[in-house]
Design a protein around this motif. Structure first.
Motif, mmCIF file in Angstrom:
data_model
loop_
_atom_site.group_PDB
_atom_site.id
_atom_site.type_symbol
_atom_site.label_atom_id
_atom_site.label_comp_id
_atom_site.label_asym_id
_atom_site.label_seq_id
_atom_site.Cartn_x
_atom_site.Cartn_y
_atom_site.Cartn_z
ATOM 1 N N GLY A 25 12.036 34.668 23.936
ATOM 2 C CA GLY A 25 12.304 33.467 23.168
ATOM 3 C C GLY A 25 13.355 33.593 22.088
ATOM 4 N N TRP A 26 14.057 34.711 22.040
ATOM 5 C CA TRP A 26 15.124 34.849 21.035
ATOM 6 C C TRP A 26 16.269 33.918 21.394
ATOM 7 C CZ3 TRP A 26 16.506 39.760 18.103
ATOM 8 C CH2 TRP A 26 15.358 40.440 17.694
ATOM 9 N N ASP A 27 16.954 33.411 20.358
ATOM 10 C CA ASP A 27 18.134 32.601 20.638
ATOM 11 C C ASP A 27 19.287 33.517 21.069
ATOM 12 O OD1 ASP A 27 18.058 32.667 17.282
ATOM 13 O OD2 ASP A 27 19.988 33.175 18.197
ATOM 14 N N ALA A 28 20.285 32.914 21.703
ATOM 15 C CA ALA A 28 21.346 33.696 22.361
ATOM 16 C C ALA A 28 22.121 34.560 21.369
ATOM 17 C CB ALA A 28 22.288 32.770 23.128
ATOM 18 N N GLY A 29 22.472 33.978 20.214
ATOM 19 C CA GLY A 29 23.289 34.712 19.245
ATOM 20 C C GLY A 29 22.600 35.966 18.735
ATOM 21 N N ALA A 30 21.352 35.797 18.317
ATOM 22 C CA ALA A 30 20.598 36.960 17.824
ATOM 23 C C ALA A 30 20.363 37.959 18.936
ATOM 24 C CB ALA A 30 19.271 36.498 17.228
ATOM 25 N N SER A 31 20.166 37.465 20.163
ATOM 26 C CA SER A 31 19.935 38.375 21.299
ATOM 27 C C SER A 31 21.147 39.242 21.550
ATOM 28 C CB SER A 31 19.613 37.580 22.569
ATOM 29 O OG SER A 31 18.440 36.840 22.401
ATOM 30 N N VAL A 32 22.349 38.649 21.438
ATOM 31 C CA VAL A 32 23.565 39.427 21.680
ATOM 32 C C VAL A 32 23.681 40.536 20.643
ATOM 33 C CG1 VAL A 32 26.085 39.342 21.575
ATOM 34 C CG2 VAL A 32 24.851 37.625 22.882
ATOM 35 N N ALA A 33 23.495 40.178 19.365
ATOM 36 C CA ALA A 33 23.628 41.182 18.295
ATOM 37 C C ALA A 33 22.629 42.322 18.490
ATOM 38 C CB ALA A 33 23.420 40.523 16.924
ATOM 39 N N ALA A 34 21.388 41.956 18.772
ATOM 40 C CA ALA A 34 20.364 42.995 18.946
ATOM 41 C C ALA A 34 20.613 43.810 20.212
ATOM 42 C CB ALA A 34 18.976 42.360 18.998
ATOM 43 N N ALA A 35 21.065 43.136 21.277
ATOM 44 C CA ALA A 35 21.301 43.842 22.540
ATOM 45 C C ALA A 35 22.427 44.859 22.405
ATOM 46 C CB ALA A 35 21.614 42.860 23.658
ATOM 47 N N VAL A 36 23.480 44.492 21.686
ATOM 48 C CA VAL A 36 24.578 45.444 21.461
ATOM 49 C C VAL A 36 24.060 46.652 20.686
ATOM 50 C CG1 VAL A 36 26.765 45.789 20.238
ATOM 51 C CG2 VAL A 36 26.414 43.727 21.595
ATOM 52 N N ALA A 37 23.196 46.386 19.711
ATOM 53 C CA ALA A 37 22.635 47.484 18.914
ATOM 54 C C ALA A 37 21.750 48.392 19.761
ATOM 55 C CB ALA A 37 21.827 46.918 17.745
ATOM 56 N N LEU A 38 20.999 47.795 20.661
ATOM 57 C CA LEU A 38 20.042 48.577 21.466
ATOM 58 C C LEU A 38 20.676 49.219 22.693
ATOM 59 C CD1 LEU A 38 17.097 46.016 21.406
ATOM 60 C CD2 LEU A 38 17.062 48.288 20.371
ATOM 61 N N ALA A 39 21.881 48.775 23.053
ATOM 62 C CA ALA A 39 22.477 49.139 24.346
ATOM 63 C C ALA A 39 22.442 50.645 24.674
ATOM 64 C CB ALA A 39 23.901 48.593 24.443
ATOM 65 N N PRO A 40 23.001 51.527 23.846
ATOM 66 C CA PRO A 40 23.024 52.932 24.256
ATOM 67 C C PRO A 40 21.634 53.546 24.280
ATOM 68 C CG PRO A 40 24.317 52.606 22.255
ATOM 69 C CD PRO A 40 23.616 51.343 22.518
ATOM 70 N N GLY A 41 20.778 53.149 23.343
ATOM 71 C CA GLY A 41 19.420 53.694 23.336
ATOM 72 C C GLY A 41 18.699 53.367 24.625
ATOM 73 N N PHE A 99 24.446 46.643 11.460
ATOM 74 C CA PHE A 99 24.766 45.226 11.280
ATOM 75 C C PHE A 99 23.599 44.355 11.726
ATOM 76 C CE2 PHE A 99 27.099 41.412 10.940
ATOM 77 C CZ PHE A 99 26.835 40.649 12.061
ATOM 78 N N ALA A 100 23.055 44.653 12.923
ATOM 79 C CA ALA A 100 21.965 43.838 13.463
ATOM 80 C C ALA A 100 20.742 43.892 12.540
ATOM 81 C CB ALA A 100 21.602 44.313 14.870
ATOM 82 N N ALA A 101 20.445 45.078 12.017
ATOM 83 C CA ALA A 101 19.260 45.229 11.163
ATOM 84 C C ALA A 101 19.396 44.405 9.893
ATOM 85 C CB ALA A 101 19.054 46.705 10.819
ATOM 86 N N LEU A 102 20.561 44.477 9.264
ATOM 87 C CA LEU A 102 20.734 43.751 7.997
ATOM 88 C C LEU A 102 20.871 42.254 8.236
ATOM 89 C CD1 LEU A 102 22.792 46.444 6.186
ATOM 90 C CD2 LEU A 102 20.833 45.275 5.217
ATOM 91 N N ARG A 103 21.465 41.872 9.356
ATOM 92 C CA ARG A 103 21.553 40.453 9.702
ATOM 93 C C ARG A 103 20.157 39.873 9.879
ATOM 94 N NH1 ARG A 103 22.348 37.362 14.528
ATOM 95 N NH2 ARG A 103 23.805 35.638 14.259
ATOM 96 N N ARG A 104 19.287 40.653 10.529
ATOM 97 C CA ARG A 104 17.921 40.189 10.742
ATOM 98 C C ARG A 104 17.159 40.094 9.426
ATOM 99 N NH1 ARG A 104 16.830 43.201 15.154
ATOM 100 N NH2 ARG A 104 15.705 44.802 14.009
ATOM 101 N N LEU A 105 17.535 40.960 8.481
ATOM 102 C CA LEU A 105 16.877 40.922 7.179
ATOM 103 C C LEU A 105 17.508 39.890 6.247
ATOM 104 C CD1 LEU A 105 16.333 44.749 6.603
ATOM 105 C CD2 LEU A 105 14.562 43.034 6.892
ATOM 106 N N GLY A 106 18.502 39.174 6.767
ATOM 107 C CA GLY A 106 19.020 38.029 6.020
ATOM 108 C C GLY A 106 20.351 38.262 5.325
#
Lengths: 476, 150
Positions: free
Chosen positions: A26-42, A207-214
């Motif tokens: 249920g994540w929106d597309a924008g947040a999903s992209v940011a988080a997915a890029v962050a998680l990609a190599p892991g 970036f993704a972590a701090l964006r999520r924290l506002g």
């Protein structure tokens, strides 16, 4: 050319999987992209490494391309299948007005560093094709041993090694060996590019972590600081496991912190959070210490922060799914340590702990070494002004602690425990203390740097916890 | 404090951190692009592989050198010969015991004369103990020695 692109393709595949999982939740597309890029190599390298390990542990030689892809897809499907804690789609709140000029300036700072990193890769690869000492003495040689060993011989090859830390877990060597399998040959470009991808991903995760924290601006600023820190440049091309470990520590900590957020809107799926935590233990020996510390900090903050009982219970109900996510990596670690890895120094370390902790002569060199790194007069060549900056942020956090949300307190607790753990490790080390400090302290601090930056900038940034949206529909 | 002001304050804090860090990072970058030993050592040790005949382990005995250089050579040999496990003799000063062994010895010296100087007493000891010694010279200062029953 293919060898240069392969690590990026694997990271992209990991990112695509993460994106699909987040959207299902249920994540929106924008947040999903940011988080997915962050998680990609892991996700990408983690799944690959585990699939490779389970295959060779079962007694087979290095798998062929098709076999490895099938195994990885199967493992990915198992992890992606459970949909837990699905968030009802909620209206995205309107973006708070950000001062545009400031953001652009911060982006410029980060962009200069990014450009320089990408430009330097070919030169650094040509200058040290095999990486630094630990790369060709530990990580890359392990990947070759895994790739070249005959069927059923991997355990013997690792177990009988006398030198080069054969007790270190196999995330990085396994991921490299798996890429050799996909490519059909060994290639020096694989570890070179893989190393840089983790360095870039650390920035994306920050970036993704701090964006999520506002704090979008805080995120960009943190990336600019990370990529301009001399210690980062010292090891990003070295092909070591310290930057991957620092990246995974950040991702795992952010994932756990998201479980504590008041609103469910961008809470990372618990299975994914657990997977990141498990990968931490699969990377280096200190990864297990870090995972335990994160778990302890999570439990402490969960217990200490007041919240409605229903919310607390909902968090607790997600814990088994987090454990399930961590299971593949933990099983791999247990199998590796039980059957392949020679015994390491842990037992000797623990037995010495009581007398060494009480000995002030053991503390003096450790505190001196830490101070030499942290203070800008002696530590600038390695850290610039990073630690004074963190100290200023710490003061601001302390003054605003009453209004900081549970995630920020979680980062505080985790960092306090991590630094304490590093102090204890060096006080109790059975190795020569001065040698141990000189050879590893900057790298251990580098591992903690991304998480420290999240905490520092989250503490000074937007502090009010997000308001809870309408009730979330949860399916176990 | 307004959001705009807070943002500029944050950037004011970050800018010197970035600048000082970037300045020192350029030094670090110069160090990272300084050429090291290339694949010269890799080729040298990889040439041993046909002579080891798929042996799972080998013991490396290196000639007089600074301790750190010796460790470097061990790890480089380990890298080049993977998955063959390369280890040091238990008693480094005395060298490996002269007895029939299934696993080969690698003698790694800087020069041919230094290598010959190290192999001469080994050969004498092998003759005295009735051990057959076969030496395969691989490169300058580099040899594989097999000690078998006569």
């Amino acid at each position: 050319m293919v060898a240069t692109l392969l690590p990026a393709l694997i990271a992209a595949a990991g990112g695509a999987l993460a994106f699909a999982v987040l959207r299902r939740h249920g994540w929106d597309a924008g947040a999903s992209v940011a988080a997915a890029v962050a998680l990609a190599p892991g996700v990408g390298f983690g799944l690959l490494s585990l699939s490779f390990f389970f295959w060779v542990f079962a007694g087979f030689a290095a798998p062929g391309r098709g076999t490895l892809i099938a195994l990885t897809v199967a493992l990915a499907a198992a992890l992606a299948a459970p949909v837990v804690g699905r968030v009802d789609p909620v209206e995205r709140p309107s973006d708070a007005r950000r001062p545009r000029a400031v953001l652009l300036l911060a982006l410029l700072l980060a962009g200069v560093c990014l450009g320089l990193l990408l430009w330097t890769l070919p030169q650094a690869s040509e200058a040290q094709p095999f990486g630094g000492w630990d790369a060709w003495a530990i990580w890359n040689v392990r990947s070759l041993q895994l790739y070249r060993a005959a069927a059923g011989d991997h355990g013997r090859v690792i177990g009988e090694l006398k030198h080069g830390h054969p007790d270190y877990p196999l995330l990085l060597p396994g991921a490299l060996a798996a890429q050799y399998c996909l490519l059909g040959r060994e290639d020096l470009a694989i570890p070179q590019v893989t190393g840089l991808i983790f360095g870039l991903a650390a920035g994306a995760a920050l970036f993704a972590a701090l964006r999520r924290l506002g704090s979008t601006l805080g995120g960009v600023a943190a990336v600019a600081v990370l990529w301009s820190t001399p210690a980062f440049w010292r090891w990003v091309f070295a092909q070591y496991a310290d930057i991957p470990l620092g990246y995974l520590l950040l991702v795992a900590a952010s994932a756990l912190a998201s479980q504590l957020e008041a609103g469910a809107r961008h809470r990372l799926p618990p299975v994914l959070a657990g997977f990141c935590l498990g990968l931490l233990t699969w990377t280096k020996n200190e990864g297990l210490v870090l995972a335990v510390v994160l778990a302890a900090a999570f439990a402490a903050v969960l217990a200490a922060t007041s919240r409605p009982l229903a919310t607390a219970l909902a968090t607790v109900r997600r814990l088994p799914w987090m454990a399930a996510g961590a299971l593949p990596a933990l099983i791999a670690l247990i199998l590796f340590k039980s059957f392949w890895s020679p015994v390491n120094e842990t037992a000797r370390f623990i037995s010495r702990a009581p007398q060494t902790l009480a000995d002030p002569d053991r503390w003096r060199p450790v505190l001196t070494a830490f101070w030499e790194q942290l203070n800008p007069w002696t530590g600038a060549a390695m850290w610039g002004l990073l630690w004074p900056f963190v100290a200023v942020c710490a003061v601001v956090y302390w003054r605003r602690r009453a209004v900081c949300g549970a995630p920020v307190h979680f980062f505080s607790a985790a960092l306090a425990l991590i630094w304490a753990a590093w102090l204890v490790v060096y006080v109790c080390t059975p190795a020569d203390q001065v040698w141990h400090l000189n050879s590893s302290l900057p790298r251990l601090m580098l591992q903690v740097m991304p998480v420290t930056l999240v905490w520092a900038l989250a503490g000074v940034g937007r502090a009010r916890p997000t308001r809870a949206p309408r009730p979330v529909l949860e399916r176990a | 404090m307004s959001k705009n002001r807070a943002a500029w304050l944050l950037l004011t804090l970050v800018l010197p951190v970035w600048a000082v860090g970037f300045y020192h990072s350029l030094d670090m970058r110069r160090e990272q692009i300084r050429p090291r030993d290339g694949d010269r050592w890799l080729k040298r040790y990889a040439a041993l592989r046909p002579h080891l005949k798929g042996s799972p382990k080998a013991t490396i005995v290196y000639g007089p050198t600074r301790r750190s250089q010796g460790n470097k050579r061990l790890f480089r040999a380990q890298y080049a010969l993977a998955p063959t496990i390369v280890s040091l003799p238990r008693k480094r000063q005395e060298g490996p015991p002269v007895r029939p062994r299934k696993l080969p010895l690698i003698y790694d010296h800087h020069t041919r004369s230094s290598l010959d100087k190290a192999l001469k007493p080994l050969a004498a000891q092998a003759r005295r103990r009735g051990v057959a010694m076969r030496t395969e010279i691989v490169a300058r200062g580099l040899a594989v020695v097999w000690l078998t029953e006569e």
